[in-house]
Write a protein that holds these residues in place. Structure first.
Motif, short mmCIF file in Angstrom:
data_model
loop_
_atom_site.label_atom_id
_atom_site.label_comp_id
_atom_site.label_asym_id
_atom_site.label_seq_id
_atom_site.Cartn_x
_atom_site.Cartn_y
_atom_site.Cartn_z
N TYR A 39 -5.37 -4.55 50.81
CA TYR A 39 -6.29 -3.63 51.48
C TYR A 39 -7.13 -4.34 52.53
CZ TYR A 39 -4.80 -0.81 47.59
OH TYR A 39 -4.03 -0.11 46.69
N GLY A 40 -6.71 -5.50 52.97
CA GLY A 40 -7.43 -6.25 53.99
C GLY A 40 -8.14 -7.45 53.40
N ALA A 41 -8.95 -8.08 54.22
CA ALA A 41 -9.68 -9.27 53.79
C ALA A 41 -10.88 -8.84 52.96
CB ALA A 41 -10.13 -10.08 55.00
N ILE A 42 -10.80 -9.08 51.67
CA ILE A 42 -11.89 -8.71 50.76
C ILE A 42 -12.39 -9.97 50.07
CG2 ILE A 42 -12.51 -7.39 48.71
CD1 ILE A 42 -10.37 -5.36 49.48
N GLU A 43 -13.68 -10.21 50.21
CA GLU A 43 -14.31 -11.36 49.59
C GLU A 43 -14.61 -11.03 48.13
OE1 GLU A 43 -18.25 -14.15 50.35
OE2 GLU A 43 -18.11 -12.19 51.32
N ILE A 44 -14.23 -11.93 47.22
CA ILE A 44 -14.54 -11.78 45.81
C ILE A 44 -15.71 -12.72 45.51
CG2 ILE A 44 -13.67 -11.90 43.44
CD1 ILE A 44 -12.14 -9.89 45.15
N MET A 45 -16.83 -12.15 45.12
CA MET A 45 -18.04 -12.94 44.88
C MET A 45 -18.51 -12.80 43.44
SD MET A 45 -20.39 -12.06 48.18
CE MET A 45 -21.59 -13.28 47.66
N HIS A 46 -19.32 -13.75 43.02
CA HIS A 46 -19.95 -13.68 41.71
C HIS A 46 -21.36 -13.12 41.89
CE1 HIS A 46 -21.93 -15.11 38.02
NE2 HIS A 46 -20.73 -14.95 37.49
N ALA A 47 -21.81 -12.32 40.96
CA ALA A 47 -23.13 -11.69 41.04
C ALA A 47 -24.24 -12.72 41.24
CB ALA A 47 -23.39 -10.86 39.78
N ASP A 48 -24.12 -13.86 40.61
CA ASP A 48 -25.15 -14.90 40.73
C ASP A 48 -25.30 -15.38 42.18
OD1 ASP A 48 -25.75 -14.80 38.04
OD2 ASP A 48 -24.52 -16.53 37.52
N ASP A 49 -24.21 -15.33 42.95
CA ASP A 49 -24.26 -15.76 44.35
C ASP A 49 -25.18 -14.87 45.19
OD1 ASP A 49 -22.49 -17.80 43.78
OD2 ASP A 49 -20.73 -16.67 44.42
N LEU A 50 -25.44 -13.67 44.72
CA LEU A 50 -26.32 -12.75 45.43
C LEU A 50 -27.72 -12.73 44.83
CD1 LEU A 50 -23.82 -9.79 45.84
CD2 LEU A 50 -24.59 -11.37 47.60
N GLY A 51 -27.94 -13.61 43.86
CA GLY A 51 -29.25 -13.65 43.21
C GLY A 51 -29.41 -12.62 42.11
N TRP A 52 -28.32 -11.98 41.73
CA TRP A 52 -28.37 -11.00 40.65
C TRP A 52 -28.19 -11.72 39.33
CZ3 TRP A 52 -24.27 -7.10 42.88
CH2 TRP A 52 -24.73 -6.58 44.09
N ASP A 53 -28.75 -11.20 38.28
CA ASP A 53 -28.64 -11.79 36.95
C ASP A 53 -27.36 -11.29 36.29
OD1 ASP A 53 -28.85 -12.69 34.36
OD2 ASP A 53 -30.89 -11.99 34.07
N ASN A 54 -26.36 -12.14 36.27
CA ASN A 54 -25.03 -11.80 35.76
C ASN A 54 -25.09 -11.23 34.35
OD1 ASN A 54 -22.09 -11.89 35.55
ND2 ASN A 54 -22.42 -13.67 34.28
N ALA A 55 -25.77 -11.91 33.44
CA ALA A 55 -25.83 -11.47 32.04
C ALA A 55 -26.54 -10.12 31.93
CB ALA A 55 -26.50 -12.52 31.18
N SER A 56 -27.58 -9.94 32.71
CA SER A 56 -28.33 -8.69 32.67
C SER A 56 -27.48 -7.52 33.17
CB SER A 56 -29.59 -8.82 33.52
OG SER A 56 -30.29 -7.62 33.57
#
Length: 75
Positions: A39-56
């Motif tokens: 579906y094109g160039a899609i970046e796969i990121m981790h929530a922590d990289d955006l400052g979001w609390d992954n566990a939460s």
């Protein structure tokens, strides 16, 4: 199902943010990246990289889905 759902969206997606234990599964990330590439160039990121609390985020998702079950709402 994540990659297949991209074809149902009205606009293209440039980023998918992963949270939870699946992020640690290298095979899952590899296949998700490969399948989403259709579906094109899609970046796969981790929530922590955006400052979001992954566990939460994962805990909130489970609570949200549980309440929908309790209220007999569709998932």
């Amino acid at each position: 199902s994540i990659a297949d759902s991209l074809s149902l969206l009205p606009t293209s997606v440039s980023r998918i943010v992963l949270a939870g234990g699946g992020w640690h599964n290298k095979a899952l990330r590899f296949y998700l990246t490969s399948l989403c590439g259709r579906y094109g160039a899609i970046e796969i990121m981790h929530a922590d990289d955006l400052g979001w609390d992954n566990a939460s985020l994962e805990a909130q998702l489970i609570a949200y889905l549980a309440m929908r079950v309790v209220c007999n709402l569709p998932l």
